[in-house]
Scaffold this active site. Sequence first.
Site, PDB file in Angstrom:
ATOM      1  N   LYS A 206       0.943  -1.331  -0.006  1.00 28.22           N
ATOM      2  CA  LYS A 206      -0.052   0.070  -0.084  1.00 28.22           C
ATOM      3  C   LYS A 206       0.929   1.294  -0.101  1.00 28.22           C
ATOM      4  CE  LYS A 206      -3.210   2.673   2.832  1.00 28.22           C
ATOM      5  NZ  LYS A 206      -4.060   2.462   3.874  1.00 28.22           N
ATOM      6  N   GLU A 212      10.725  -5.171   3.718  1.00 32.32           N
ATOM      7  CA  GLU A 212      10.657  -6.341   3.247  1.00 32.32           C
ATOM      8  C   GLU A 212      10.394  -6.379   1.738  1.00 32.32           C
ATOM      9  OE1 GLU A 212       9.280  -4.979   6.000  1.00 32.32           O
ATOM     10  OE2 GLU A 212       9.201  -6.343   7.694  1.00 32.32           O
ATOM     11  N   GLY A 267      -4.468  -1.431   5.395  1.00 32.00           N
ATOM     12  CA  GLY A 267      -3.630  -2.551   5.027  1.00 32.00           C
ATOM     13  C   GLY A 267      -4.325  -4.139   5.450  1.00 32.00           C
ATOM     14  N   ARG A 268      -4.786  -4.138   6.916  1.00 29.18           N
ATOM     15  CA  ARG A 268      -5.206  -5.346   7.231  1.00 29.18           C
ATOM     16  C   ARG A 268      -6.678  -5.574   6.694  1.00 29.18           C
ATOM     17  NH1 ARG A 268      -3.848  -1.811  10.798  1.00 29.18           N
ATOM     18  NH2 ARG A 268      -5.359  -1.029  12.256  1.00 29.18           N
ATOM     19  N   GLU A 353      -3.618  -5.753  15.692  1.00 26.32           N
ATOM     20  CA  GLU A 353      -2.984  -4.495  14.986  1.00 26.32           C
ATOM     21  C   GLU A 353      -4.074  -3.504  15.243  1.00 26.32           C
ATOM     22  OE1 GLU A 353      -1.576  -3.746  10.788  1.00 26.32           O
ATOM     23  OE2 GLU A 353       0.220  -3.856  11.676  1.00 26.32           O
ATOM     24  N   HIS A 384      -3.905 -32.065  20.418  1.00 29.71           N
ATOM     25  CA  HIS A 384      -2.785 -32.813  21.037  1.00 29.71           C
ATOM     26  C   HIS A 384      -1.662 -31.995  20.998  1.00 29.71           C
ATOM     27  CE1 HIS A 384      -4.812 -36.417  19.744  1.00 29.71           C
ATOM     28  NE2 HIS A 384      -5.166 -35.619  18.597  1.00 29.71           N
ATOM     29  N   LYS A 512      10.359   0.033  13.203  1.00 26.69           N
ATOM     30  CA  LYS A 512      11.037   0.205  11.723  1.00 26.69           C
ATOM     31  C   LYS A 512      12.155   1.102  11.605  1.00 26.69           C
ATOM     32  CE  LYS A 512       6.586  -0.653   9.375  1.00 26.69           C
ATOM     33  NZ  LYS A 512       5.305   0.041   8.693  1.00 26.69           N
TER      34      LYS A 512
HETATM   35  O1  F6P Z   1       3.885  -2.910   9.622  1.00 24.06           O
HETATM   36  C1  F6P Z   1       2.528  -3.103   9.673  1.00 24.06           C
HETATM   37  C2  F6P Z   1       2.051  -2.514   8.309  1.00 24.06           C
HETATM   38  O2  F6P Z   1       2.026  -1.306   8.078  1.00 24.06           O
HETATM   39  C3  F6P Z   1       0.611  -3.306   8.005  1.00 24.06           C
HETATM   40  O3  F6P Z   1      -0.504  -2.458   8.664  1.00 24.06           O
HETATM   41  C4  F6P Z   1       0.527  -3.036   6.596  1.00 24.06           C
HETATM   42  O4  F6P Z   1      -0.461  -4.185   6.212  1.00 24.06           O
HETATM   43  C5  F6P Z   1       1.717  -3.674   6.218  1.00 24.06           C
HETATM   44  O5  F6P Z   1       2.752  -3.157   7.291  1.00 24.06           O
HETATM   45  C6  F6P Z   1       2.483  -3.514   4.876  1.00 24.06           C
HETATM   46  O6  F6P Z   1       2.409  -2.519   4.531  1.00 24.06           O
HETATM   47  P1  F6P Z   1       2.540  -2.047   2.909  1.00 24.06           P
HETATM   48  O7  F6P Z   1       1.345  -2.626   2.204  1.00 24.06           O
HETATM   49  O8  F6P Z   1       2.328  -0.692   2.969  1.00 24.06           O
HETATM   50  O9  F6P Z   1       3.703  -2.649   2.241  1.00 24.06           O
END
Ligand code: F6P
Length: 549
Positions: A206, A212, A267-268, A353, A384, A512
């Site tokens: 987003k 990452e 995002g979520r 979150e 289990h 971060k």
């Molecule tokens: O680190 C948390 C977060 O901001 C989430 O809310 C989000 O879904 C995720 O990182 C990934 O963010 P992006 O879609 O901006 O890469």
Amino acid sequence: MTNPTTLPAWQQLSQLRSQFADFSLRQAFATDPQRAERMNLTAAGLQLDYSKNLVDQSVLAALLQLAEEAGVATLRQQMFAGDAINNTEGRAVLHTALRNHSRSEIIADGANVVPEVAATLAKIKAFVDEIHSGQRRGFDNQTFTDVIAIGIGGSFLGPKVATEALRPYAVAGIKLHFVANVDGTALAEKLKRVDVARTLVVMSSKSFSTQETLANTLSARDHFIAAGVPVDAIGKHFVAISSNVTAAVEFGIDAANVFPMWDWVGGRYSLWSAIGLPIALAVGFDNFEQLLSGAAAMDQHFTDAPLAQNMPVLMALLSLWYINFYGSQSQVLLSYDHYLRGLPAYVQQLDMESNGKGVDKQGNPVSVSSGPVIWGGEGTNGQHAYHQLLHQGTALIPADFILPLQSHNPIGNHHQMLAANCLAQSQALMLGKTLDEAKAELTAKGVSGEQLELLAKHKVMPGNRPSNTLLMNQLTPATLGALIALYEHRTFVQGAIWGINSFDQWGVELGKVLGDAVLAEICASEQLNQLDPSTNLLVKAVRQGVIRA
Ligand code: F6P
């Protein structure tokens, strides 16, 4: 926002709780033959049995009153209307607009979002159809057989969990692989399995600034080029989804291959947007639309049903009863369906979150416990492992059991065994085993004397442990959509009552920022020791790659 503890219903609930110490589910069912019947509710293809909860009519009434007094209905109306209820980011919260195809106008920030949602869906459909039909091909004119979806958090969990859950609907000839972690192993292991000439990379971010995702995409690009994809044809193999279209284009993705999303989608809460492209690639656009329509059906139920018959509202209130009046700090999701094994991880991010916050919307400390630890897994595997703690541990951990009634793989009587285990677990949590029952059981087995006295105590199960059971006919795109939307709205209702903003995530920021400083230390030509002593020591180990002698 009013402190919820000052609301009359909260005070009433506190009083009811003190009278509730002796409440027994065994007793409640014995004295009320209609309890099970009355405490079952059906909506959007889901049935909720909430009869195994530590509530009676007076507690339920007070919980519903709490929802009224806390203004849940007003906030719900504001969310669906596109008001900027995410106050710390000044954003509307309109993931529901992504799955509502019945309205011609939904306004966010003064603009109608419906046309751009429709246009993006049309773009997804065209793209997916072109990949599936073989019309869109890689650099050497081969069709695509593999998709590597790169993204993390909300840009990963939704697509991953839905793709896994909808495996029976998978389009033949196309395999999805998900890469989230910056750990090079995650990417390397997926790259090993694909032929780059026949692989499409879908990069989902987003913000287009997530470390990452950027690192994984760049490394994937390097790998593709090293494996023979000409630089000038790399665009055929990379598409992106982002609200930051400019950054995606600057990064090197062809403008035509960037799918937009918007600030008003958290995002979520984003799997319903173009972030869901990997789902559509995996199961086809029609099934993606079914997923959206299942969620829309749950939205409609959530907005239209009276609070007392409103599934997300009831689930939120029951969960809040345990969090705030029983001190329960964790809740467990138990999916009795192998395809749904990822749901607990999905709901974990969604809820933790969203509601893992310590201040309310005005920045005042939240005076009560807010979001709990959400965890869980797949039944029967958990039986289990951690079910021991659910049955006899000292913590009260309310459980949600989830069971589709028809298997996609009806082998022998496996499904009946699975269902029996699911039902028996909630039954065991509820009934428990008294000391007398444990003694009678041991006596029948010929155990007596001191050994009987000792063993009986270990075999006692307190019982009276609450659970919900969620049923659906079958796990389909539509029931999956409804199920996910149910948990979204449950999260929303709790946030509304606690007065917190469920749609920001400031708590993830510090890590971060510090991560950048630590990375600089790790990569510097010589260690500068500019961090705290503990972190400096650990950085030294990372730089040297060996532990201390
Ligand atoms: O680190 C948390 C977060 O901001 C989430 O809310 C989000 O879904 C995720 O990182 C990934 O963010 P992006 O879609 O901006 O890469």
